[in-house]
Design a protein around this motif. Sequence first.
Motif, PDB file in Angstrom:
ATOM      1  N   SER A  10      -7.947   3.225  -2.682  1.00 23.45           N
ATOM      2  CA  SER A  10      -7.831   2.226  -1.621  1.00 23.45           C
ATOM      3  C   SER A  10      -7.879   2.825  -0.221  1.00 23.45           C
ATOM      4  N   GLY A  11      -7.999   4.131  -0.119  1.00 23.18           N
ATOM      5  CA  GLY A  11      -8.081   4.757   1.196  1.00 23.18           C
ATOM      6  C   GLY A  11      -8.489   6.206   1.064  1.00 23.18           C
ATOM      7  N   GLY A  73      -2.913   0.849   6.642  1.00 27.43           N
ATOM      8  CA  GLY A  73      -2.762  -0.478   6.072  1.00 27.43           C
ATOM      9  C   GLY A  73      -1.750  -0.573   4.956  1.00 27.43           C
ATOM     10  N   ALA A  74      -1.197   0.550   4.530  1.00 27.93           N
ATOM     11  CA  ALA A  74      -0.210   0.561   3.444  1.00 27.93           C
ATOM     12  C   ALA A  74       1.190   0.814   4.016  1.00 27.93           C
ATOM     13  N   THR A 196      -6.596  -3.779  -5.022  1.00 30.70           N
ATOM     14  CA  THR A 196      -6.066  -4.423  -3.827  1.00 30.70           C
ATOM     15  C   THR A 196      -7.243  -4.855  -2.954  1.00 30.70           C
ATOM     16  N   PRO A 197      -6.995  -5.679  -1.924  1.00 28.25           N
ATOM     17  CA  PRO A 197      -8.087  -6.061  -1.029  1.00 28.25           C
ATOM     18  C   PRO A 197      -8.751  -4.866  -0.347  1.00 28.25           C
ATOM     19  N   GLN A 198      -8.050  -3.733  -0.245  1.00 30.28           N
ATOM     20  CA  GLN A 198      -8.617  -2.547   0.390  1.00 30.28           C
ATOM     21  C   GLN A 198      -9.338  -1.627  -0.596  1.00 30.28           C
ATOM     22  N   LEU A 200     -11.717   0.553  -2.647  1.00 27.74           N
ATOM     23  CA  LEU A 200     -13.048   1.094  -2.397  1.00 27.74           C
ATOM     24  C   LEU A 200     -13.802   1.360  -3.696  1.00 27.74           C
TER      25      LEU A 200
END
Length: 264
Positions: A10-11, A73-74, A196-198, A200
């Motif tokens: 997610s990041g 964002g987390a 999650t919405p993030q 990748l």
Amino acid sequence: MNAPLTAWISGIGLIAPGLPDWPSARAVLRGEQAWVSAPSVLPAPGLLPPAERRRASRVIKLTLGIGLEAAAGADVAGLATVFSSSGSDGHNCHALCEQLATDDRHVSPTRFHNSVHNAPAGYWGIATKSMAPCQVLCAFDGSFGAGLIDALGQVVLDRQPTLLMAYDSEYPEPLHSARPLPDCAGLALRLEPERTPQALARITVQTTTAPATPWQHAPLEALRASVPALRGLPLVERIAQGQGGEVCLDYLPGLQLAVRIEPA
């Protein structure tokens, strides 16, 4: 490792020579801009209190930079962390050896407390006020792979969002001749148990005895090969290009990591 380990990425955070952050690296990995060699740019450790900020070494700035970028964002304080490095702080190691080789063998308190392998984890806890689980690893040239397996294990077994920070620092001479890392560099991945919405990409990892896949990105191959923390560059190249597929990454002698990437 008998069963594959799966999580969602997610990041991403990345700092390396000529690659000051993940957006810059993504553009290079997509072929949208050429890579130009330049010293690593380390962000100021703004989250640290003034006293710790003054003491922060290159490795501290590096780990905070890649970790905070990947964690954007987390809830940073709630993320479990895995710090993995082949040698940690090369400049501090050099300074200690230099001091101990003189008649005055007194070491400054700052040098001493920065000398331990888990110093970046301590500074991370101070900066983020995190009380979440933390692991600090070293597996020489296999440190990225060891960190990835450990982080994935926490995600799979504990259902715990986990931030992997793999990083390395160069040594001044004469140690540089024995361990020729070109500069400090690091790669961070935020791993989640659920999409999650993030998100990748979805990542699945297992060990294999198959040979590592030759990387075709010639401009960055020397960095990948010379900095253990950057062994994951072929993995994030897939994500940068929005491609699925498999890569085989260097890990330990005779043992590699088979990695499958599925775009989100």
